[in-house]
Design an enzyme around this catalytic site. Structure first.
Site: not given
Length: 556
Positions: A339-340
């Site tokens: 993620d991210e």
């Protein structure tokens, strides 16, 4: 065994004719029938494990269940706390025993811990429980030790205590139960703030009482790397908050053993390539934009730092690290995160730009992911990823990869459209840390990004199949609630998690569509019972309301 099953069937048919009572069971069994007769436990009540070659953890579970029943001493949540029940209870028949029976199996029965770590879809958690009203032995039957354990946790919730007498008012009881979804989880982040093993084990106890079967351990992140990894001891030595704020291989083994005996699989997460700044303390050569400022330019939270995914040396390093971690955990699931990922971090890192060699970040990420996932698959692991790995990049992911849908529950349909199995973990329903205000400094009046506070009602009314077609429904494996710990530690662990986390436990065990008004009295009782067992849950209403079901409804 055949005669036993016939007798159970006869008793079930008789009990099913009785009206259903408002049992305080959580999660609610999927098929429950109760009567209206008092039944007390005999002072010498015993749980008999009629299972040849019964595993030690099954016998231990039976012993724990009996101890909880006698030590809970929970007064019924009515005015007077059950004193008015005593005349009927004193005249009631006494139950002397609960007998555990296991259906036909080939070979010796497997331990609960073994059953709990089988691949999703291969775990048999179904059970049948019959408690007669005439004092004859109650019977709990299942085709697996894991099913017997689930039934034990349900049986333990049937009982109240008044004047040292343990009793129920709802005999006879007949339950046929099994989960609606195979995955029911809880995630704890132990990197933002460290949690001692004792707190994790207390949480595992509570998870088991509501049939949660997966502990998603977000064990490391950018802020700290508390996991001591064999072959890579320098990462935790330099990346943990202190020498005492670590999880050794013995600690990990202890958590896994404790969880397994309680029917819980431990899904570890080593987030990559983002959220890896802590590794730079030991291996700066593998981390781009380590602790670069302003941090908000290079990361979603401080400190910045991501694995140099285009570097062959970093790919090999990551493969070795993940493989070493995977060998500590028997689960067939392993989360590599994803993620991210911050593009600016790689754009500003000269080494990454050189090593890309004309490739895009997405292409380098694909090579990185194929290498890490391939290594995990060679060890028998199924990769679990955050939703961006499915939706934001054109990656070569195996069809059995599992996605965690977290940004919004609305993204579930897009993940399903790509044919991936997924777990509901949406911030708009299941993030327990939301609503406490912003944690970032020098931000007067700031709120958390996922405002508002996520109530138990929000989670309880969640529809796992919203916006999905009938053909996509089997892709839903279940769901979980999550605690990111920027503002949490051992001091508020219980109060921020419980009883809210029980809401999703029921949604993904019993199925959606629950009525919050009808559920509230049962959730009150769960909270009161948890406190008797040493878990410090928050109150949901004034006790005046808890003792008078529905009296505090807005329309009452």
């Amino acid at each position: 065994m055949a005669s036993f099953l016939r007798s159970i069937a006869v008793l079930l048919c008789a009990v099913l004719l009785l009206p259903e009572a408002a049992q305080a069971l959580w999660p609610q069994p999927r098929n429950l029938r109760t009567g209206s007769s008092a039944l007390r436990l005999h002072p010498s009540f015993a749980i008999n494990v009629a299972v040849p070659n019964a595993p030690k953890d099954l016998r231990a579970a039976a012993d724990r269940t009996r101890a909880l029943i006698t030590s809970d001493k929970l007064g019924r949540l009515v005015v007077g706390r059950g004193v008015d029940d005593l005349p009927a209870v004193r005249r009631a028949k006494a139950l002397s025993a609960l007998t555990l029976r296991l259906g036909s199996t080939s070979g010796a029965p497997r331990p609960i811990a073994t059953e709990a770590t089988l691949p999703l879809g291969n775990r048999d958690e179904a059970y049948s429980l019959v408690v007669p009203a005439d004092g004859s032995a109650a019977v709990l039957s299942a085709n697996s030790t894991l099913g017997l354990f689930r039934g034990l946790t349900t049986f333990a919730q049937l009982w109240y205590t008044a004047s040292e007498t343990v009793y129920t008012l709802d005999a006879p009881v007949a339950i046929q139960d099994s989960p609606a979804y195979p995955y029911r989880g809880f995630m704890l982040d132990t990197a933002r703030n460290y949690f001692p093993v004792s707190d994790i084990k207390r949480t595992l106890d509570a998870l088991s009482w509501v049939h949660i079967n997966t502990f998603h351990w977000h064990i490391v992140d950018s802020q700290s790397f508390p996991l001591v990894v064999p072959g890579y001891p320098d990462i935790s030595q330099k990346g943990a908050y202190s020498a005492s704020a670590v999880y050794t291989p013995n600690d990990v083994a202890g958590v896994i053993s404790y969880a397994g005996a309680r029917g819980i699989d431990v899904l570890v997460e080593i987030d990559t390539p983002g959220h890896t700044s802590a590794i730079s303390k030991a291996h700066p050569e593998h981390i781009a934009c380590a602790e670069a400022t302003p941090w908000a330019t290079y990361a979603n939270d401080p400190p910045a730092g991501q694995l140099r995914l285009a570097s062959p040396a970093t790919v090999n390093f990551t493969v070795g690290l993940l493989s070493a971690v995977a060998k500590l955990f028997p689960s067939t699931l392993f989360s590599t995160g994803g993620d991210e990922i911050n593009a600016r971090c790689y754009q500003d890192d000269a080494q990454t730009q050189q090593e890309l060699g004309g490739r895009t970040i997405a292409q380098a990420l694909d090579t990185f992911t194929q290498a890490t996932h391939g290594a995990l698959r060679s060890l028998g692991k199924t990769p679990v990823v955050w939703e961006e790995m499915v939706l934001s990049f054109n990656l070569t992911l195996s069809n059995d990869t599992i996605a965690l849908v977290w940004i919004s529950s609305a993204d579930a349909a897009a993940v399903a459209a790509k044919g991936f199995r997924f777990i509901h973990a949406a911030s708009n329903s299941f993030y327990l840390d939301c609503g406490a205000g912003g944690w970032v400094g020098n931000n007067p009046g700031g709120n958390s990004w996922c405002e508002p506070f996520k109530t138990w009602q929000n989670a309880y009314t969640f529809d796992p199949l919203a916006n999905l077609t009938a053909a996509q429904a089997p892709l839903v494996l279940g769901g979980q609630q999550l605690l990111w710990t920027e503002q949490s530690g051992p001091e508020n662990l219980d109060s921020i998690v419980w009883p809210r986390a029980a809401a999703s436990a029921e949604v993904f065990w019993s199925g959606p569509g629950g009525n919050v008004s009808a559920a509230l009295p049962r959730l009150h009782e769960l909270g009161y019972r948890f406190r008797k067992r040493g878990v410090r849950t928050i109150a949901l209403q004034p006790e005046w309301c808890a003792l008078r079901p529905f009296a505090c409804d807005l329309t009452a």
